[in-house]
Design an enzyme around this catalytic site. Structure first.
Site, short mmCIF file in Angstrom:
data_model
loop_
_atom_site.label_atom_id
_atom_site.label_comp_id
_atom_site.label_asym_id
_atom_site.label_seq_id
_atom_site.Cartn_x
_atom_site.Cartn_y
_atom_site.Cartn_z
N GLU A 58 31.17 40.04 39.13
CA GLU A 58 32.03 40.77 39.85
C GLU A 58 31.52 42.02 40.28
O GLU A 58 31.12 42.87 39.72
CB GLU A 58 33.49 41.04 38.91
CG GLU A 58 33.95 39.92 38.58
CD GLU A 58 34.72 39.01 39.58
OE1 GLU A 58 34.77 39.75 40.56
OE2 GLU A 58 34.98 37.94 39.12
N ARG A 109 50.13 37.21 35.89
CA ARG A 109 50.84 35.92 36.16
C ARG A 109 51.23 35.22 35.36
O ARG A 109 52.41 34.74 35.34
CB ARG A 109 49.89 35.20 37.13
CG ARG A 109 50.27 33.78 37.58
CD ARG A 109 49.13 32.97 38.18
NE ARG A 109 47.96 32.94 37.55
CZ ARG A 109 47.85 31.88 36.51
NH1 ARG A 109 48.72 30.93 36.29
NH2 ARG A 109 46.65 31.78 35.99
N CYS A 160 40.90 40.44 32.42
CA CYS A 160 39.29 40.71 32.77
C CYS A 160 39.33 41.76 33.75
O CYS A 160 38.25 42.51 33.65
CB CYS A 160 39.15 39.34 33.56
SG CYS A 160 38.89 37.83 32.40
N HIS A 207 32.46 36.20 35.61
CA HIS A 207 33.28 35.19 35.11
C HIS A 207 32.58 34.00 35.12
O HIS A 207 31.69 33.75 36.01
CB HIS A 207 34.61 34.90 36.49
CG HIS A 207 35.61 36.10 36.16
ND1 HIS A 207 36.19 36.95 36.92
CD2 HIS A 207 36.47 35.87 35.16
CE1 HIS A 207 37.18 37.37 36.41
NE2 HIS A 207 37.46 36.81 35.23
#
Length: 217
Positions: free
Chosen positions: A79, A89, A142, A166
């Site tokens: 990232e 979510r 994360c 990831h």
């Protein structure tokens, strides 16, 4: 001796495994002469960052490399940026579901990784690992951990480099779900993380590592 703290998360979202945790657990305790410390973080907003900062304080690493699962991605994705924003979510493992709150009240809007992500990806591809740089770590735990690690480096541990990688689903997760999602063997994830660590060590030792867009040092 160079010290590297590598973290992963426990399973979440109804899963019985987390491939990031599996891969980090299989890492050797020494890579290119660097000492590797492995820690599992809770999937719990707030507490994940607290545990991470405690471990950073206890271990005082040169590099903090956090790892997490990104179901649906087909590649290993270091990232590039962590943002000061949480929007869940799904609930975390303690039922919390923050919506539109900062990771750190009053903190910068974002931090860029201080790990050589382009060089990592170049080396992974050279060794046959599907990989690409990601420019969004999402808004779940994360991203919270990525931002927390970079904030700690910026405010209290200036010599520490930090970032996040990831990994995709493992094949057994896809089999159990009955869905049609990309996956990657955990052994390949271990190789990718090892390459990432090797790259960090090389740059710390003063080597200039070539990338597709120039150099990183």
């Amino acid at each position: 001796m160079m010290k590297i703290l590598v973290t992963a998360f426990e399973p979440f979202g109804g899963q019985t495994m987390n491939p990031a945790q599996e891969a980090v657990g299989r890492l050797p305790l020494r890579v290119e002469g660097a000492d590797i410390s492995r820690v599992t973080l809770p999937v719990a907003f707030g507490r994940d960052g607290e545990v991470l900062v405690q471990e950073i304080g206890r271990y005082d690493p040169d590099v903090c490399l956090c790892v997490g699962q990104a179901g649906g991605r087909a590649q290993v994705t270091p990232e590039f940026v962590g943002i000061n924003y949480l929007l869940a979510r799904i609930p975390d493992n303690e039922g919390a579901r923050p919506a539109g709150i900062p990771v750190v009240e009053g903190g910068p809007a974002a931090y860029f990784t201080t790990l050589p992500v382009h060089a990592m990806v170049a080396r992974m591809r050279e060794r046959g690992v599907p990989a690409s740089v990601s420019y969004s770590a999402g808004t779940f735990c994360c991203n919270e951990v990525l931002y927390t690690a970079l904030h700690a480096a910026a405010t209290a541990y200036p010599r520490m480099r930090a970032g996040f990688i990831h990994v995709p689903f493992a094949p057994e997760q896809v089999e159990r779900s009955g869905g049609d999602f990309p996956s990657m063997p955990v052994d390949m994830m271990v190789e990718a993380l090892t390459i990432a660590i090797e790259t960090c060590v090389a740059i710390r030792q003063g080597d200039v590592v070539s990338t597709s867009s120039g150099t990183e040092s």
